[in-house]
Design an enzyme around this catalytic site. Structure first.
Site, PDB file in Angstrom:
ATOM      1  N   LYS A 183       0.871  -1.186   0.000  1.00  6.98           N
ATOM      2  CA  LYS A 183       0.000   0.000   0.000  1.00  6.98           C
ATOM      3  C   LYS A 183       0.897   1.221   0.000  1.00  6.98           C
ATOM      4  CE  LYS A 183      -3.829  -2.416   0.584  1.00  6.98           C
ATOM      5  NZ  LYS A 183      -5.098  -2.407  -0.104  1.00  6.98           N
TER       6      LYS A 183
ATOM      7  N   LYS B 299     -13.160  -5.563   6.643  1.00  2.79           N
ATOM      8  CA  LYS B 299     -13.865  -4.453   5.980  1.00  2.79           C
ATOM      9  C   LYS B 299     -14.797  -4.924   4.860  1.00  2.79           C
ATOM     10  CE  LYS B 299     -10.600  -3.332   2.250  1.00  2.79           C
ATOM     11  NZ  LYS B 299      -9.512  -2.486   1.748  1.00  2.79           N
TER      12      LYS B 299
ATOM     13  N   LYS C 133       2.153  -9.249  -1.717  1.00  4.83           N
ATOM     14  CA  LYS C 133       1.483  -9.265  -3.016  1.00  4.83           C
ATOM     15  C   LYS C 133       1.199  -7.869  -3.534  1.00  4.83           C
ATOM     16  CE  LYS C 133      -3.201  -9.826  -3.275  1.00  4.83           C
ATOM     17  NZ  LYS C 133      -3.760  -8.505  -3.062  1.00  4.83           N
TER      18      LYS C 133
ATOM     19  N   HIS D  11      -7.023 -13.401  -6.988  1.00  2.00           N
ATOM     20  CA  HIS D  11      -7.787 -12.302  -6.389  1.00  2.00           C
ATOM     21  C   HIS D  11      -9.163 -12.297  -7.041  1.00  2.00           C
ATOM     22  CE1 HIS D  11      -8.882  -8.401  -4.829  1.00  2.00           C
ATOM     23  NE2 HIS D  11      -7.792  -8.415  -4.089  1.00  2.00           N
TER      24      HIS D  11
ATOM     25  N   ASP E  33      -1.427  -5.202  -5.328  1.00  4.53           N
ATOM     26  CA  ASP E  33      -2.865  -5.026  -5.203  1.00  4.53           C
ATOM     27  C   ASP E  33      -3.524  -5.374  -6.532  1.00  4.53           C
ATOM     28  OD1 ASP E  33      -5.092  -4.500  -3.637  1.00  4.53           O
ATOM     29  OD2 ASP E  33      -4.030  -2.882  -2.624  1.00  4.53           O
ATOM     30  N   GLU E  34      -4.839  -5.619  -6.468  1.00  2.73           N
ATOM     31  CA  GLU E  34      -5.538  -6.157  -7.631  1.00  2.73           C
ATOM     32  C   GLU E  34      -5.519  -5.219  -8.845  1.00  2.73           C
ATOM     33  OE1 GLU E  34      -6.931  -5.482  -4.710  1.00  2.73           O
ATOM     34  OE2 GLU E  34      -8.127  -3.697  -5.140  1.00  2.73           O
TER      35      GLU E  34
HETATM   36  C1  CAP Z   1      -6.898  -5.703   1.391  1.00  2.00           C
HETATM   37  C2  CAP Z   1      -7.089  -5.639  -0.075  1.00  2.00           C
HETATM   38  C3  CAP Z   1      -7.838  -6.788  -0.758  1.00  2.00           C
HETATM   39  C4  CAP Z   1      -9.193  -7.124  -0.197  1.00  2.00           C
HETATM   40  C5  CAP Z   1     -10.156  -7.755  -1.162  1.00  2.00           C
HETATM   41  C6  CAP Z   1      -7.760  -4.331  -0.409  1.00  2.00           C
HETATM   42  O1  CAP Z   1      -6.293  -4.537   1.894  1.00  2.00           O
HETATM   43  O2  CAP Z   1      -5.865  -5.571  -0.716  1.00  2.00           O
HETATM   44  O3  CAP Z   1      -7.940  -6.463  -2.108  1.00  2.00           O
HETATM   45  O4  CAP Z   1      -8.931  -8.003   0.849  1.00  2.00           O
HETATM   46  O5  CAP Z   1     -11.244  -8.358  -0.538  1.00  2.00           O
HETATM   47  O6  CAP Z   1      -7.302  -3.637  -1.271  1.00  2.00           O
HETATM   48  O7  CAP Z   1      -8.768  -4.041   0.207  1.00  2.00           O
HETATM   49  P1  CAP Z   1      -6.420  -4.075   3.417  1.00  2.00           P
HETATM   50  P2  CAP Z   1     -11.439  -9.931  -0.463  1.00  2.00           P
HETATM   51  O8  CAP Z   1      -5.740  -5.133   4.258  1.00  2.00           O
HETATM   52  O9  CAP Z   1      -5.690  -2.768   3.474  1.00  2.00           O
HETATM   53  O10 CAP Z   1      -7.860  -3.954   3.744  1.00  2.00           O
HETATM   54  O11 CAP Z   1     -10.186 -10.501   0.160  1.00  2.00           O
HETATM   55  O12 CAP Z   1     -12.627 -10.091   0.410  1.00  2.00           O
HETATM   56  O13 CAP Z   1     -11.630 -10.430  -1.833  1.00  2.00           O
HETATM   57 MG    MG Z   2      -6.546  -5.252  -2.671  1.00  2.00          MG
END
Ligand code: CAP
Ligand code: MG
Length: 422
Positions: free
Chosen positions: A149, A304, A175, A264, A177-178
């Site tokens: 991040k 979240k 990892k 993801h 991010d998506e």
């Molecule tokens: C988590 C995360 C993931 C989410 C996706 C985000 O970051 O990288 O993409 O977990 O949801 O960007 O929110 P944080 P899921 O730890 O900062 O929240 O795993 O439910 O698919």
């Molecule tokens: Mg993410």
């Protein structure tokens, strides 16, 4: 004379060659029978009117509604309807036109049971839980991961530095991010080279195996090129956005790349959330295991993102167990030789959530935190240490409060986020 609802046969007993779907059907200005008949015909061999081009031998391929209970119907499809080893092909039938038909106000595909032969035409995970544990040399605790991040915007050098600090502090996995792929501010090749170099450095310095899950999502040829770059640089994993890129893209990756695949699920909420319409996350998880992901985001029940504890627990069993038992809205499944997938719990997680996650989902999970590591008041490295300490404490059967008294990194994380409620 053509039977009125030719695709309903409540006396039918499904065979081991049938694929079974569990649908919730909400009819639109017609009887339940008419609506469910429409679903069965459109998702197999029929259309809105009988056609003169039909042949007798086609009729035996028709789907059969064989059980109805309240709004729920079970439909059996002979496996010859489907191309082996193709998720897209199966989806185009059972999860295709049916969702847009005027016959239904709502249609929810909740679960699918696959017959053995069709199931075994898919590769399943190359590594899965055991394979990841072998690569990382971690026997019996949850893996600790982070997402770099800010999710977008860092240049390759700073991205690699955040990754390095995370590994040094105690993370096993880092990892992307998506939504990071190869933007101008952080091009793929540069990021891969710098971050994998830091991964090796951190592995050497800590004496622990570290992994980088780098996002290779793109159109197929570019994606494969990126996976090759990762391999050449000595990386062991890639990451793929299975929904936005699509299952065919995932299958291409699984076929052509021998690295671990982290999946993801960004965008799944667009069609998994409405309990009366769309496709459940359970179905997504089924196809992900079949197509061969090694780790998959399944939710947390606490952070979240949406998704309750029961739902997340059931998905975790679905992708890990050899034999999955029937529950209220889950069909039994024997996964035969397809390996178990690592469940990834992510989204708004910080060290205080660790006891809950391990208690509910066991030790075979990857616990991931972005904000919950890089948001630590003392920075990324300390944030990673706090997360690892929370895992160690929980695995040792100690409370975080007690462990925190002798581990200041964990203590400061608990004080900082202690009141967070989602
Ligand atoms: C988590 C995360 C993931 C989410 C996706 C985000 O970051 O990288 O993409 O977990 O949801 O960007 O929110 P944080 P899921 O730890 O900062 O929240 O795993 O439910 O698919
Ligand atoms: Mg993410």
């Amino acid at each position: 004379m053509v039977k009125k609802f030719a695709f309903i046969d409540k006396s039918y007993k499904p065979t081991r060659n049938d694929l079974i779907c569990l649908f919730k059907v909400t009819p639109n200005n017609m009887s339940y029978e008419e609506a469910v008949n429409n679903v069965a015909l459109e998702s197999s061999v029929g259309t809105w009117t009988p056609v003169s081009s039909n042949q007798k031998y086609v009729n035996r391929l028709g789907a059969k509604v064989f059980a109805v209970s309240g709004d729920w119907a079970k439909i059996a499809y002979p496996q010859e309807l489907f191309e082996e080893g193709s998720v897209s092909n199966i989806l185009s039938s059972i999860a295709g036109n049916v969702f847009g038909m005027k016959a239904v106000k709502g249609l929810r595909l909740e679960d699918i049971k696959f017959p053995k032969k069709l199931l075994e035409s898919f590769p399943g995970p190359r590594y899965g839980i055991e394979g990841y544990r072998k690569i990382l040399k971690i026997k019996d605790r949850p893996l600790v991961g982070t997402i770099v991040k800010p999710k977008l915007g860092l240049n390759a050098k700073d991205h690699a530095k955040v990754a390095y600090d995370s590994w040094i502090g105690g993370c096993d996995l880092v990892k992307d991010d998506e939504n990071l792929s190869s933007q101008k501010f952080n091009p793929f090749e540069k990021r891969a080279a710098k971050t994998l170099e830091m991964c090796d450095k951190a592995s050497e310095e800590t004496g622990e195996k570290k992994g980088y899950l780098i996002n290779v999502t793109s159109e197929a040829m570019t994606m494969l090129g990126r996976a090759d770059i990762v391999k050449e640089l000595g990386g062991k994993f890639v990451m793929h956005d299975i929904i936005t890129a699509g299952f065919a893209s995932l299958e291409t990756l699984r076929k052509n790349c021998k690295l671990g695949i982290h999946a993801h699920r960004a965008m799944h909420g667009a069609f998994t959330e409405n309990p009366d319409h769309g496709l459940s996350m359970m179905c997504v998880a089924d196809f992900a295991r079949m197509a061969g992901v090694d780790s998959l985001h399944i939710g947390t029940g606490i952070g979240k993102m949406k998704g309750g504890k029961r739902e997340v627990g059931e998905i975790s069993e679905e992708i890990e167990d050899r034999k999955v038992v029937k529950t209220k809205h889950r069909l039994a499944q024997d996964w035969a030789g397809l390996k178990p997938v690592f469940s990834v719990c992510s989204g708004g997680i910080y060290p205080g959530h660790i006891p809950y996650l391990i208690k509910n989902f066991g030790k075979d999970i990857i616990i991931q935190a972005g904000g919950g590591i890089h948001g630590h008041p003392n920075g990324t490295e300390v944030g990673s240490t706090a997360m690892r300490q929370a895992v160690d404490a929980t695995m040792d059967g100690e409370t975080l409060e007690h462990y925190g008294r002798s581990h200041k990194e964990l203590m400061s994380a608990m004080e900082f986020w202690g009141k967070v409620r989602f």
